[in-house]
Design a protein around this motif. Structure first.
Motif, PDB file in Angstrom:
ATOM      1  N   THR A 145       0.843  -1.193   0.000  1.00 27.00           N
ATOM      2  CA  THR A 145       0.000   0.000   0.000  1.00 27.00           C
ATOM      3  C   THR A 145       0.883   1.249   0.000  1.00 27.00           C
ATOM      4  O   THR A 145       2.098   1.169   0.226  1.00 27.00           O
ATOM      5  CB  THR A 145      -0.907   0.023   1.232  1.00 27.00           C
ATOM      6  OG1 THR A 145      -0.087   0.112   2.414  1.00 27.00           O
ATOM      7  CG2 THR A 145      -1.762  -1.235   1.291  1.00 27.00           C
ATOM      8  N   VAL A 146       0.255   2.406  -0.212  1.00 23.50           N
ATOM      9  CA  VAL A 146       1.005   3.653  -0.212  1.00 23.50           C
ATOM     10  C   VAL A 146       1.648   3.896   1.146  1.00 23.50           C
ATOM     11  O   VAL A 146       2.827   4.272   1.240  1.00 23.50           O
ATOM     12  CB  VAL A 146       0.087   4.833  -0.604  1.00 23.50           C
ATOM     13  CG1 VAL A 146       0.794   6.160  -0.381  1.00 23.50           C
ATOM     14  CG2 VAL A 146      -0.363   4.702  -2.046  1.00 23.50           C
ATOM     15  N   GLU A 167       3.036  11.536   0.936  1.00 23.07           N
ATOM     16  CA  GLU A 167       2.188  10.436   0.490  1.00 23.07           C
ATOM     17  C   GLU A 167       1.335  10.864  -0.699  1.00 23.07           C
ATOM     18  O   GLU A 167       1.056  10.067  -1.598  1.00 23.07           O
ATOM     19  CB  GLU A 167       1.291   9.957   1.642  1.00 23.07           C
ATOM     20  CG  GLU A 167       2.019   9.148   2.692  1.00 23.07           C
ATOM     21  CD  GLU A 167       1.040   8.413   3.615  1.00 23.07           C
ATOM     22  OE1 GLU A 167      -0.158   8.343   3.257  1.00 23.07           O
ATOM     23  OE2 GLU A 167       1.484   7.918   4.665  1.00 23.07           O
ATOM     24  N   ARG A 168       0.932  12.114  -0.717  1.00 21.81           N
ATOM     25  CA  ARG A 168       0.134  12.604  -1.834  1.00 21.81           C
ATOM     26  C   ARG A 168       0.945  12.583  -3.128  1.00 21.81           C
ATOM     27  O   ARG A 168       0.427  12.211  -4.186  1.00 21.81           O
ATOM     28  CB  ARG A 168      -0.343  14.026  -1.537  1.00 21.81           C
ATOM     29  CG  ARG A 168      -1.246  14.593  -2.620  1.00 21.81           C
ATOM     30  CD  ARG A 168      -1.741  15.971  -2.234  1.00 21.81           C
ATOM     31  NE  ARG A 168      -2.620  16.519  -3.245  1.00 21.81           N
ATOM     32  CZ  ARG A 168      -3.174  17.716  -3.171  1.00 21.81           C
ATOM     33  NH1 ARG A 168      -2.937  18.476  -2.109  1.00 21.81           N
ATOM     34  NH2 ARG A 168      -3.956  18.149  -4.133  1.00 21.81           N
ATOM     35  N   ARG A 186       1.050   8.996  -4.264  1.00 22.59           N
ATOM     36  CA  ARG A 186      -0.218   8.562  -4.859  1.00 22.59           C
ATOM     37  C   ARG A 186      -0.366   9.104  -6.288  1.00 22.59           C
ATOM     38  O   ARG A 186      -0.785   8.378  -7.196  1.00 22.59           O
ATOM     39  CB  ARG A 186      -1.393   9.036  -4.003  1.00 22.59           C
ATOM     40  CG  ARG A 186      -1.500   8.356  -2.643  1.00 22.59           C
ATOM     41  CD  ARG A 186      -2.701   8.875  -1.869  1.00 22.59           C
ATOM     42  NE  ARG A 186      -2.698   8.404  -0.502  1.00 22.59           N
ATOM     43  CZ  ARG A 186      -3.169   7.210  -0.123  1.00 22.59           C
ATOM     44  NH1 ARG A 186      -3.677   6.394  -1.042  1.00 22.59           N
ATOM     45  NH2 ARG A 186      -3.133   6.846   1.138  1.00 22.59           N
ATOM     46  N   ASN A 187      -0.020  10.374  -6.487  1.00 27.42           N
ATOM     47  CA  ASN A 187      -0.116  10.962  -7.820  1.00 27.42           C
ATOM     48  C   ASN A 187       0.822  10.275  -8.802  1.00 27.42           C
ATOM     49  O   ASN A 187       0.485  10.066  -9.970  1.00 27.42           O
ATOM     50  CB  ASN A 187       0.205  12.455  -7.759  1.00 27.42           C
ATOM     51  CG  ASN A 187      -0.889  13.256  -7.082  1.00 27.42           C
ATOM     52  OD1 ASN A 187      -2.048  12.845  -7.061  1.00 27.42           O
ATOM     53  ND2 ASN A 187      -0.524  14.391  -6.505  1.00 27.42           N
ATOM     54  N   GLN A 201      -0.665   6.909  -9.705  1.00 28.73           N
ATOM     55  CA  GLN A 201      -1.826   7.090 -10.576  1.00 28.73           C
ATOM     56  C   GLN A 201      -1.384   7.400 -12.006  1.00 28.73           C
ATOM     57  O   GLN A 201      -1.957   6.892 -12.972  1.00 28.73           O
ATOM     58  CB  GLN A 201      -2.707   8.218 -10.049  1.00 28.73           C
ATOM     59  CG  GLN A 201      -3.999   8.422 -10.833  1.00 28.73           C
ATOM     60  CD  GLN A 201      -4.889   7.181 -10.837  1.00 28.73           C
ATOM     61  OE1 GLN A 201      -5.034   6.523  -9.804  1.00 28.73           O
ATOM     62  NE2 GLN A 201      -5.458   6.850 -11.982  1.00 28.73           N
TER      63      GLN A 201
END
Length: 738
Positions: free
Chosen positions: A203-204, A226-227, A230-231, A234
């Motif tokens: 997981t992230v 973390e953002r 995630r980007n 994605q």
């Protein structure tokens, strides 16, 4: 989407595998200019090898810039200012630049400003509901550093001409500054690791914890959030690897339809998806026929978004310029895949094999070369070995590391294997590295990289161990690093990178040809070589010839000579002469290695009153007439040649007022004379149209395109675009440069 995930989506990243075989020993490469890491320096674990890179610990040593400070390149200046800004509590950006590729000096001025400089930018659209209600950080801050290119005696550098550190806002502390977007980047090595962990199902949150542990930093201390992660993930998921593989194949097919001389080969896997593909361009195939005796195969980069290694074949021309031969995109780095890469490349090159191939220090590559090319000499390029030294030994040796590097290169440049073996053992024992696994590996494969063990094998100019080829290769790959490299556009992107490489090569070639080369010995043999060899090759020859005057000659047997330095009482090299064949052989084997006759043989030729070099010692690979440039006599070549000559004239004439006045007067007369000449060339009437145009334009200080006077003859659209891209004024006042 964050800056890091958007800008680097799909780009190339260096491989991180260490040839020692330890899966936990990986290479952390020196960062690219745009990837300045925010990670804290960590203490290396016993099984984790790290390499020094720019980070916060480096930034603390950066002093405040000052007017008059010089840098080798504008990128180096920006990197210095960025490190200073980070230490001080702000970020930077490029605000304005002056000059372009069409300008004789290229880009000659840059303004680097605080990230809060300028006024808030207007919203892009009127649909305010769709945009975040985010307040602009710009507040007209006037802190800035302005740098300007300075050219003296053909060498350029960048000088700080203005510096201000006056901010109208509060500066951030070290904890706050790392959250600025400019410093929130995901380094290439980390991106590849993230994809591996994501493929394993992490997981992230778990990935962040794993990366923090691997780098020995506290939670929240990585250079990204973390953002950001995630980007990035994605963006990687948005790539359809299977579909884009077929798009790349279609792009090659379209290229082949447009140009029948374009060549490519590929294979499909069991699912009928693209497995491997290799391709080359007509100019590159011709270049290989001329300069394909020594080949560099660089497969140290991979398209991490597609999980594919990307390899390129390079060579070096007679002017010392790096030239492109071909490239390959593989499914993996197994020995079978690498063997297919060699098979396909030499098939594209009509079966011609090189004498020597240089690669990274990689044992899988070694196996592939041994199996597929058993009769070709395989060499581990010294620049690949050198760039690993810091990774392997800097942490281990600490303050002794710099001394070790100096000793390593001294041993590398020794002349005989006997000397090398003795000095290598002495160096290993001196630094206490006898039990180190990397030293053991270097010792085991010394016949692949140590220069004394390679003498007699043809390496061309690469036998010197110069880092120029390494920097040129890195520059070539940087053409991809700033792009979202989708496979369907890859053929076109490689073509652009080749054009940039060729353009730099052409300009370097022209600059060499315009050099005022001085004779140093007044020997007829030197004058003879000057008229045949390229300036690059002649420079190497001249060094050997000048050195030869310091050597004494003793005839030990008929046509056998001992040549050694005049201050030495033992040692030396044996030179055997074969007058009937006009041939010499020296025990140093320099000519066999570089194609340039050694100082020992030249001393014997001088003793024999030889006033001209035998033809066999002026190999085609170093002669002027074997040059790839100029490629044509068309408009584009003439434009490039005149721009290069004008650039040199500007550099030489702007140093003092007397030169400037002389050149300005003569160029004005030359311009008036050229305007009276015919505007139509009958010799080219069947192949190209030469337009009569008035290109008198004033130098524009703004960013706008210079105004172009109306043509007396209507030109085709593509020619007008070419002219616009290359236009520069006929009359150029150096004193007006801002």
């Amino acid at each position: 989407m964050t800056k890091s995930s958007l800008k680097n989506n799909g780009c190339l990243t260096p491989r991180q595998y260490c040839p020692c075989g330890d899966q936990q020993c990986y290479i952390r490469t020196v960062k690219e200019d745009e990837d300045i890491s925010a990670e804290s320096a960590a203490i290396a674990e016993s099984n984790l090898v790290q390499i020094r890179e720019y980070n916060t610990s480096d930034a603390t040593t950066v002093e405040m810039p000052y007017v008059g400070q010089s840098f080798r390149t504008d990128d180096e200046a920006q990197e210095y200012y960025t490190n200073f800004a980070r230490k001080s509590g702000f970020a930077t950006r490029r605000e304005r630049s002056k000059g372009n590729q069409a300008h004789p000096l290229g880009v000659y001025k840059r303004e680097l400003v605080c990230h809060r400089a300028g006024v808030p930018l207007p919203r892009k659209t009127a649909e305010l509901k769709r945009q975040r209600n985010k307040k602009s950080s710009r507040c007209k801050c006037e802190a800035q550093m302005i740098i300007k290119k300075n050219v003296s005696k053909g060498t350029s550098c960048w000088i700080v001409v203005h510096f201000s550190n006056d901010h109208n806002h509060e500066l951030l502390d070290s904890e706050e500054v790392r959250h600025l977007p400019a410093y929130r980047t995901i380094p290439p090595a980390v991106r590849e690791r993230i994809l591996v962990l994501a493929k394993a199902g992490c997981t992230v949150n778990l990935t962040m914890r794993a990366l923090e542990m691997e780098r020995g930093v506290k939670p929240g201390q990585l250079s990204f959030t973390e953002r950001d992660l995630r980007n990035f993930l994605q963006a990687s998921k948005n790539i359809d690897r299977d579909t884009e593989g077929s798009e790349l194949l279609k792009a090659c097919t379209n290229m082949k339809d447009k140009n029948p001389d374009f060549r490519y080969e590929y294979t499909l896997d069991t699912n009928n998806k693209l497995e491997h593909i290799a391709w080359s361009y007509p100019d590159a195939i011709h270049a290989y026929k001329v300069f394909g005796d020594v080949v560099i195969f660089d497969i140290t980069y991979r398209l991490y978004a597609y999980d594919r290694p990307f390899g390129v074949w390079f060579g070096v021309d007679n002017y010392g310029n790096l030239i492109f031969f071909g490239c390959v995109l593989l499914q993996d780095e197994r020995s079978a895949s690498l063997r297919w890469a060699f098979q396909s490349f030499f098939s594209l090159m009509d079966g011609k094999l090189p004498q020597t191939i240089l690669t990274d220090f990689d044992l899988v590559l070694r196996e592939a070369v041994m199996n597929e090319l058993p009769n070709i000499k395989h060499v581990f390029g010294i620049w690949y070995v050198s760039q690993r030294l810091s990774c392997w030994f800097s942490t281990l040796l600490g303050s002794q590391y710099n001394s070790f590097v100096n000793a390593f290169h001294q041993v590398y440049n020794l002349e005989t294997e006997t000397e090398f073996m003795h000095q290598w053992s002495h160096m290993v024992n001196e630094f206490g590295l006898a039990s180190d696994r990397h030293i053991a590996m270097l010792s085991l494969y010394q016949s692949y990289w140590a220069l004394p063990c390679l003498r007699g094998w043809f390496l061309g100019s690469l036998s010197t161990g110069s880092c120029s080829s390494a920097s040129s290769i890195k520059s070539f790959f940087k053409a991809f690093l700033n792009a979202q490299a989708r496979l369907k556009d890859f053929v076109h992107q490689v073509r652009i990178a080749i054009e940039l490489l060729d353009q730099a090569g052409e300009e370097a070639t022209m600059r060499q040809n315009y050099q005022n080369i001085k004779i140093k010995t007044c020997m007829p043999i030197e004058e003879h070589a000057l008229g045949i060899l390229t300036p690059y090759a002649f420079n190497m020859f001249q060094k050997e010839l000048v050195s030869s005057t310091q050597f004494a000659v003793y005839e030990s047997q008929p046509e056998t000579y001992l040549v050694r330095h005049r201050l030495s009482t033992d040692g030396g090299h044996m030179v055997h002469s074969f007058p009937s064949e006009q041939r010499l052989h020296c025990s140093c084997k320099e000519f066999e290695s570089s194609g340039i006759l050694c100082k020992h043989a030249l001393r014997v030729l001088s003793l024999k009153n030889c006033f001209m070099l035998p033809d066999k010692y002026l190999p085609m690979c170093w002669r002027r007439k074997s040059s790839l440039f100029p490629k044509s006599t068309g408009y584009q070549y003439r434009s490039q040649a005149l721009r290069s000559l004008s650039s040199i004239i500007i550099q030489e004439s702007s140093t003092v007022k007397e030169r400037f006045t002389y050149v300005q007067w003569h160029m004005s007369k030359l311009l008036n004379h050229v305007r009276t000449m015919p505007t139509f060339d009958e010799a080219t009437s069947q192949t190209e149209t030469v337009e009569s145009i008035d290109t008198t334009v004033g130098y524009q200080r703004s960013r706008a395109r210079p105004r172009q006077a109306k043509s007396a003859v209507e030109m085709p659209k593509d020619r007008r675009e070419l002219l616009d891209s290359q236009a520069f004024p006929e009359t150029f006042d150096l004193s007006e440069l801002p």
